[in-house]
Design a protein around this motif. Structure first.
Motif, PDB file in Angstrom:
ATOM      1  N   THR A 223       0.849  -1.524  -0.434  1.00  0.00           N
ATOM      2  CA  THR A 223       0.191   0.193  -0.017  1.00  0.00           C
ATOM      3  C   THR A 223       0.914   1.562   0.177  1.00  0.00           C
ATOM      4  O   THR A 223       0.262   2.387  -0.630  1.00  0.00           O
ATOM      5  N   GLN A 224       2.105   0.762   0.128  1.00  0.00           N
ATOM      6  CA  GLN A 224       3.281   2.439  -0.237  1.00  0.00           C
ATOM      7  C   GLN A 224       4.640   1.771   0.109  1.00  0.00           C
ATOM      8  O   GLN A 224       5.186   1.198  -0.043  1.00  0.00           O
ATOM      9  N   VAL A 225       4.900   2.807  -1.044  1.00  0.00           N
ATOM     10  CA  VAL A 225       6.464   2.607  -1.039  1.00  0.00           C
ATOM     11  C   VAL A 225       7.238   4.313  -1.013  1.00  0.00           C
ATOM     12  O   VAL A 225       6.396   5.554  -1.728  1.00  0.00           O
ATOM     13  N   ARG A 226       7.868   4.148  -0.157  1.00  0.00           N
ATOM     14  CA  ARG A 226       8.587   4.955   0.396  1.00  0.00           C
ATOM     15  C   ARG A 226       6.861   6.306   0.924  1.00  0.00           C
ATOM     16  O   ARG A 226       6.702   5.663   1.902  1.00  0.00           O
ATOM     17  N   THR A 227       7.365   7.425   0.445  1.00  0.00           N
ATOM     18  CA  THR A 227       6.178   8.242   1.071  1.00  0.00           C
ATOM     19  C   THR A 227       5.010   8.451   0.140  1.00  0.00           C
ATOM     20  O   THR A 227       3.725   9.091   0.685  1.00  0.00           O
ATOM     21  N   VAL A 228       4.406   7.432   0.005  1.00  0.00           N
ATOM     22  CA  VAL A 228       3.420   7.889  -1.259  1.00  0.00           C
ATOM     23  C   VAL A 228       2.650   6.248  -1.678  1.00  0.00           C
ATOM     24  O   VAL A 228       2.846   5.075  -1.413  1.00  0.00           O
ATOM     25  N   PRO A 229       1.282   6.949  -1.372  1.00  0.00           N
ATOM     26  CA  PRO A 229       0.279   5.729  -1.862  1.00  0.00           C
ATOM     27  C   PRO A 229       0.255   5.078  -2.971  1.00  0.00           C
ATOM     28  O   PRO A 229       0.108   5.105  -3.650  1.00  0.00           O
ATOM     29  N   VAL A 230       0.241   4.337  -2.283  1.00  0.00           N
ATOM     30  CA  VAL A 230       0.451   3.115  -4.103  1.00  0.00           C
ATOM     31  C   VAL A 230      -0.985   2.510  -4.388  1.00  0.00           C
ATOM     32  O   VAL A 230      -1.064   1.598  -2.407  1.00  0.00           O
ATOM     33  N   ARG A 231      -1.258   1.789  -5.574  1.00  0.00           N
ATOM     34  CA  ARG A 231      -2.259   0.634  -5.732  1.00  0.00           C
ATOM     35  C   ARG A 231      -1.420  -0.642  -6.515  1.00  0.00           C
ATOM     36  O   ARG A 231      -0.811  -0.314  -7.482  1.00  0.00           O
ATOM     37  N   ALA A 232      -1.451  -1.740  -5.753  1.00  0.00           N
ATOM     38  CA  ALA A 232      -0.870  -2.709  -6.280  1.00  0.00           C
ATOM     39  C   ALA A 232      -1.793  -3.414  -7.347  1.00  0.00           C
ATOM     40  O   ALA A 232      -2.949  -3.867  -6.106  1.00  0.00           O
ATOM     41  N   ALA A 233      -1.870  -3.743  -8.663  1.00  0.00           N
ATOM     42  CA  ALA A 233      -2.808  -4.749  -9.553  1.00  0.00           C
ATOM     43  C   ALA A 233      -2.558  -6.097 -10.420  1.00  0.00           C
ATOM     44  O   ALA A 233      -1.553  -5.146 -11.004  1.00  0.00           O
ATOM     45  N   ALA A 234      -2.805  -7.123 -10.361  1.00  0.00           N
ATOM     46  CA  ALA A 234      -2.376  -7.749 -11.846  1.00  0.00           C
ATOM     47  C   ALA A 234      -2.992  -7.188 -12.917  1.00  0.00           C
ATOM     48  O   ALA A 234      -2.966  -6.408 -13.444  1.00  0.00           O
ATOM     49  N   VAL A 235      -1.327  -7.630 -13.679  1.00  0.00           N
ATOM     50  CA  VAL A 235      -1.174  -6.947 -14.635  1.00  0.00           C
ATOM     51  C   VAL A 235      -0.969  -7.893 -16.413  1.00  0.00           C
ATOM     52  O   VAL A 235      -0.060  -8.815 -15.520  1.00  0.00           O
ATOM     53  N   ALA A 236      -1.362  -8.382 -17.222  1.00  0.00           N
ATOM     54  CA  ALA A 236      -0.889  -9.485 -18.052  1.00  0.00           C
ATOM     55  C   ALA A 236       0.543  -9.792 -18.223  1.00  0.00           C
ATOM     56  O   ALA A 236       0.706  -8.033 -18.838  1.00  0.00           O
TER      57      ALA A 236
END
Length: 332
Positions: A223-236
């Protein structure tokens, strides 16, 4: 099934005979070792026939390789890679015993090269390296019986074993590096061997190659990388945005195809400096320690120098004056 006798292991150098032994167990069980014994016989006062080989009275998948056979298979493997390659050998045994295709962890090119060398020594077992896209550096090895694996070598994507997760966020004011994305993944509790290449996409985030069974975990936990909120999702895998490598085409005329001569021309340094790097173990040819400066290279060889990248020898031809015209591509 023919298996190595506990009291008399096959002698060093005789692994081909041991690995390729056929036959069936007295119990009639299937799922043989495909070049690897899946059971052991105990010598209870009877003679062990055939160069330390004995016929087992039962079949049991997953029995470990005798130490002598294992050590002989691993001969020539770099000491730093020995443990990793040994795990690939054990995985190949399990895959052969179960008639399945199994996948190793992600490994670096030197480990993959050593593992493929060892797999070629094992009868009826094959391995294919795949990291999610053709130029991937970190790859998993799909191992199993030859008929199950080699038919897919032309299109490794059919082997599975690799999935992609896209991590998105606004990195405009806090850029993240490869190390940052890797650290964030490992921070969710997964092991390094389950993460392959990471394709950093600047302000947009990154695409990360992982073992398929970890996709849902990363979607929930990353949910976070460094101070940045992120979204992780599957991709082909077909949606990976891998940039073409930066390359420089080089040509040189050398009196010989010695490694120190060709590599010094390709990396633009003195021959004596290159010889020192080779002696220090900082130079590899086809991902294996170079050994000697006098070793000759040939078309198709990949020469890598620690901290300086790698180059590929594309062609080598003799000139009218008896010298060698060498065409190279250096990856920047």
């Amino acid at each position: 099934m023919i298996a190595a006798c506990r009291c008399t292991p096959p002698p060093a150098g005789d692994w081909r005979r041991w690995c390729s032994s056929g036959g069936s167990s007295s119990g009639g069980g299937g799922g043989g070792g495909a070049g690897l014994a899946s059971s052991s016989a105990t010598c209870s006062g009877r003679s062990c026939g055939g160069a330390g080989l004995a016929r087992s009275s039962s079949s049991r998948a997953g029995t470990a390789l005798p130490a002598a056979v294992r050590d002989d298979l691993l001969r020539g493997v770099d000491a730093e890679h020995r443990e990793s390659v040994a795990r690939v050998v054990e995985l190949a045994q399990r895959a052969a015993d179960s008639w399945a295709v199994l996948h190793s962890d992600f490994h670096t090119p030197p480990v993959v090269a050593d593992a493929l060398m060892v797999l070629q020594r094992m009868a009826d077992v094959a391995g294919v390296a795949w990291g999610g896209y053709p130029q991937a550096e970190r790859c998993r090895l799909a191992v199993g019986r030859e008929e199950a694996v080699e038919g897919l070598a032309g299109d490794p994507s059919q082997l599975g074993g690799v999935a992609a997760v896209e991590v998105t966020g606004n990195f405009m004011f806090d850029p993240a590096s490869h190390r940052d994305f890797l650290g964030a993944c490992l921070g969710t509790g997964i092991e390094r061997g389950k993460v392959g290449d990471i394709v950093v996409r600047g302000e947009q985030g990154a695409q990360i190659l992982v073992a398929p069974n970890l996709v849902e975990h990363l979607e929930a936990a990353l949910t976070q990388v460094r101070t940045v909120p992120v979204r992780a999702a599957a991709v082909a895998l077909s949606e990976l945005q891998v940039r073409a490598p930066r390359v420089e085409e080089l040509s040189s005329v050398e009196s010989s195809l010695r490694l120190d001569a060709v590599a010094s021309a390709g990396f633009r340094m003195s021959r004596s400096k290159m010889a020192d790097l080779i002696k220090a173990g900082d130079v590899r040819v086809n991902w294996r320690a170079a050994g000697k400066a006098s070793a000759e290279v040939q078309a198709g060889d990949v020469v890598s120098v620690a901290g300086k990248g790698r180059l590929e020898v594309k062609a080598a031809a003799m000139t009218k004056k008896g010298k060698h015209s060498v065409q190279m591509v250096r990856y920047l």
